[in-house]
Design a protein around this motif. Structure first.
Motif, PDB file in Angstrom:
ATOM      1  N   LEU A   1       0.838  -1.201   0.000  1.00  0.00           N
ATOM      2  CA  LEU A   1       0.000   0.000   0.000  1.00  0.00           C
ATOM      3  C   LEU A   1       0.872   1.249   0.000  1.00  0.00           C
ATOM      4  CD1 LEU A   1      -2.770  -0.885   2.647  1.00  0.00           C
ATOM      5  CD2 LEU A   1      -3.027  -0.781   0.167  1.00  0.00           C
ATOM      6  N   ASP A   2       1.903   1.241   0.844  1.00  0.00           N
ATOM      7  CA  ASP A   2       2.788   2.405   0.921  1.00  0.00           C
ATOM      8  C   ASP A   2       3.474   2.647  -0.421  1.00  0.00           C
ATOM      9  OD1 ASP A   2       2.254   3.218   3.510  1.00  0.00           O
ATOM     10  OD2 ASP A   2       3.770   1.893   4.401  1.00  0.00           O
ATOM     11  N   ALA A   3       3.922   1.548  -1.037  1.00  0.00           N
ATOM     12  CA  ALA A   3       4.604   1.684  -2.324  1.00  0.00           C
ATOM     13  C   ALA A   3       3.656   2.277  -3.365  1.00  0.00           C
ATOM     14  CB  ALA A   3       5.123   0.323  -2.783  1.00  0.00           C
ATOM     15  N   ALA A   4       2.417   1.768  -3.386  1.00  0.00           N
ATOM     16  CA  ALA A   4       1.438   2.256  -4.364  1.00  0.00           C
ATOM     17  C   ALA A   4       1.096   3.721  -4.115  1.00  0.00           C
ATOM     18  CB  ALA A   4       0.180   1.405  -4.314  1.00  0.00           C
ATOM     19  N   ALA A   5       1.223   4.133  -2.855  1.00  0.00           N
ATOM     20  CA  ALA A   5       0.884   5.512  -2.497  1.00  0.00           C
ATOM     21  C   ALA A   5       2.092   6.438  -2.672  1.00  0.00           C
ATOM     22  CB  ALA A   5       0.383   5.559  -1.061  1.00  0.00           C
TER      23      ALA A   5
END
Lengths: 196, 527
Positions: A106-110
């Motif tokens: 999620l962090d990477a996608a954000a």
């Protein structure tokens, strides 16, 4: 509505964080039950940030705009409990790994911080993850833990164990916006003699 | 003091006793009826003894306390196989069986439903058959059962008072030209038979704390024990039934509370473990003489599994309803229960109010769903009314309970696999029910409508069906196995077809009739 009190919090501990916040609706049904406007939920296994991300994810999966973070925190607590590693094994449980990896994704996608993006963007990232083990682990827990606690009961208007004594004199037939059915179709109270 | 404390006990090698497996509607009733005749009975119940004081006003906690949670598996195209792959049925593992959990609806089957094949004709893909008994054969036993259970609107027993959920249904029903009342319920509308009147707690599914709702737990079982002819053994999980060289059953092997294997000799065995465990037990009892399982010469054991056509319609309104207050099944519409193929399907269905607490509403509203449509329903929980649709589903040979050799229970026994595909008739009927339920609620101002898929099944039927000819089923019209004269099927497994109505009253009526028959056979020395 992520609480600023909570998202500013920084904990250096590797695990065993705390989720905390302030009630958003001062006159809501939950505020009436709560001893104070501030709340805190200690975590045994998840970090505070993991807790915050999971709470934010749950708000997207089961969006109730007027529902306090304090209720969503029950989901984080439940996942935290299930994340406990098996006894005598100094390692993170399978669920712990799943959550670690999912949060990293999620962090990477954000672009680095899932908590830094807005609701619309969060939903955009989460939607294609529907059905994945990470998503299902949260949804499957939340569909139980979010709706099975006294704060949720108060919010949604379910009286839970208050019914244990019976509603016979406490509103089981207090609906007045439709005409009362006639007897005998509508039946009789325990002390009422049948008239037809 | 537990009801079992001072009960008469029987020796394991006493081969004069009747062993009844299961203590629910079928087993509990049969055991008491036999005990009243002076026949010695041992009841083996897999579940523990929980009394009314133990019941919990908490849906999930109660589920953990009462539900049968031993592993089961599923296959087939029915939605439950995906949503709840290990929970095909929502039934009880506790003394009293599913009579602890049932909602109390006590409707007689309609006369034509005993003759489904003759009335509906052949339906493609269905394994329809007429029952080997008629409505008139069972009618006197319905009378006895209704009196015994204290069914409202029979025997001059007044109807239960309608709750808020009923008021919504009643007004909508009236608009559609339907008749609606608070139903024929085995729930005391006034004190009766030493049990209290209903206090409208709304936890019918969690066990009735006041005992207003009939359950074998506090009626048939203690009455049977009081005769000195009935011994109840809770936490006795039956593994297999044994037979002798002549093919008669002789003993029941079970695991007791400590997990120790025990063997109870028997003069006659009656199986009433609900339609999943009953065929599983017969299949697990296979022997050299009966390689396909006991009473299975026809190959029909486990087949024709029926779970009723079900579904729910929930509707939200501008004003509060508080549907969870009061009896769960508070009103019934029977207008669609008739057989009228003009509607596009054979058989019919009942419409019955139903409510779930918030936790179960979240779990069952739309399993697997998420997002605003789902949460929008729960946001309106307070203003929600609901009904359950329950109708006839058609027996299909391929809908069946089999043993799953890949998965075993804690005793190492293969678990039941439940395979089910909806018949096109079930789908048409469900769609019709959804439409009528929607129209009913729209007529009184519904805002949003939610068509809810079937829950894990509480009505499990037909896996050891009655048949006139041995090749068509497992037992005769008295539940006596075609192949084994001293083996009886005593639960809903006997149902030849499902009919539209909630099955408990019929299971109890069949058990009373079966007990009379067994008594007669014993006097004649046949068994």
């Amino acid at each position: 509505m992520s609480s600023p009190t909570m998202s500013r919090r920084v904990f250096l501990k590797a695990s065993g964080g705390v989720l905390a916040g302030t009630l958003a609706f001062a006159s809501g049904s939950i505020a009436l039950l709560a001893p104070s406007r501030s709340w805190a939920m200690p975590l045994d296994n998840l970090t505070s940030r993991q807790g915050e991300v999971l709470l934010a994810v749950t708000r997207q999966i089961f969006p109730h705009p007027d529902l306090e973070d304090a209720v969503y925190a029950h989901v984080v607590k439940s996942l935290d409990r299930k994340t406990r590693a098996a006894d005598n094994l100094d390692q993170v449980s399978a669920l712990g790994h799943l959550l670690d990896e999912g949060i990293a994704e999620l962090d990477a996608a954000a672009g680095g911080d899932f908590l830094a993006i807005d609701d619309a963007r969060r939903l955009e990232i989460l939607t294609p993850m529907g059905g994945t083990p990470f998503f299902e682990a949260i949804r499957g827990d939340a569909v139980v833990s979010l709706y099975d606690n006294p704060l949720a009961f108060a919010h949604f208007g379910y009286q839970g164990a208050e019914g244990d004594g019976g509603y016979l004199t406490k509103g089981f037939n207090d609906l007045t916006w439709l005409p009362d059915p006639p007897q005998p179709q509508g039946g009789y109270l325990p002390f009422e003699e049948p008239t037809a | 003091m537990a009801m079992t404390d001072n009960q008469k006990t029987f020796a394991h090698d006493d081969d004069s006793v009747v062993v009844v497996i299961g203590s629910g509607a079928g087993g509990g009733t049969l055991a008491n009826e036999l005990a009243q005749q002076g026949v010695d009975v041992v009841v083996l119940e897999a579940g523990a003894l929980h009394t009314t004081g133990d019941f919990l006003a908490d849906e999930w906690a109660s589920f953990a306390q009462l539900a049968w949670l031993d592993p089961r598996t599923t296959s087939g195209s029915f939605r439950l196989a995906k949503d709840f792959p290990n929970l095909p049925a929502w039934i009880v593992k506790s003394v009293g069986g599913t009579t602890v959990h049932w909602a109390g609806a006590s409707l007689r089957l309609q006369p034509h439903e005993f003759a489904a094949l003759s009335t509906y004709g052949e339906v493609e893909g269905a394994n329809l058959l007429d029952w080997p008994l008629s409505y008139d054969d069972l009618a006197p036993y319905y009378d006895l059962a209704e009196r015994r259970m204290g069914v409202t609107r029979t025997n001059d027993i007044k109807g239960l008072p309608g709750n808020n959920n009923f008021k919504v249904m009643y007004n909508g029903a009236k608009n559609l030209g339907y008749s609606c009342n608070t139903g024929h319920m085995a729930i005391n509308s006034a004190p009766r038979d030493g049990r209290a009147a209903c206090q409208q707690r709304g936890f019918c599914f969690q066990g009735c704390k006041t005992g207003a709702k009939w359950s074998t737990l506090y009626t048939e079982l203690p009455a049977g024990i009081a005769t000195g002819h009935l011994e109840l053994r809770p936490e006795s999980h039956v593994a297999r039934i044994e037979h002798d060289g002549s093919g008669k059953v002789t003993a029941v092997v079970y695991f007791d509370a400590a997990g120790e294997e025990q063997r109870q000799k028997a003069r006659l065995v009656a199986v009433a473990g609900n339609s999943l465990e009953t065929p599983r037990l017969l299949l697990n009892s296979a022997s050299t003489m009966f390689p396909e399982g006991l009473a299975n010469g026809s190959g029909q054991v486990g087949r024709n599994y029926m779970r009723h056509m079900t579904g729910s319609v929930y509707a939200t309104f501008d004003e509060p309803v508080h549907m969870y207050r009061g009896t769960t099944m508070a009103g019934i519409v029977s207008d669609e229960a008739r057989h009228d193929p003009e509607r596009g399907f054979v058989g019919g269905y009942e419409m019955e109010t139903l409510s779930l607490g918030l936790p179960f509403m979240a779990a069952f509203l739309d399993p697997g769903a998420w997002g605003p449509r789902f949460t929008g329903a729960l946001d309106q929980y307070e203003n929600m009314a609901g009904m359950w649709l329950v109708g006839e589903d058609l027996p299909q040979e391929s809908n069946r309970v089999t043993l799953n050799p890949e998965v075993t229970d804690r005793y190492g026994l293969p678990v039941a696999n439940v395979h089910y595909d909806d018949h096109p008739n079930d789908i048409s009927m469900r769609e019709h029910g959804y439409r009528q339920g929607t129209e009913l609620y729209r007529s009184v101002g519904a805002r949003d409508i939610y068509e809810v898929p079937p829950y894990p099944s509480t009505h499990n039927l037909g896996t050891c069906r009655m048949s006139e000819r041995p090749e068509d089923g497992v037992c005769n019209g008295y539940g006596q196995a075609h192949e084994i004269p001293n083996l009886f099927i005593s639960d809903g497994s006997q149902f030849t077809t499902s009919a539209a109505e909630n099955p408990t009253l019929t299971i109890v009526s069949l058990a009373i009739r079966q007990a009379e028959h067994i008594g007669r056979l014993m006097q004649q020395g046949v068994v």
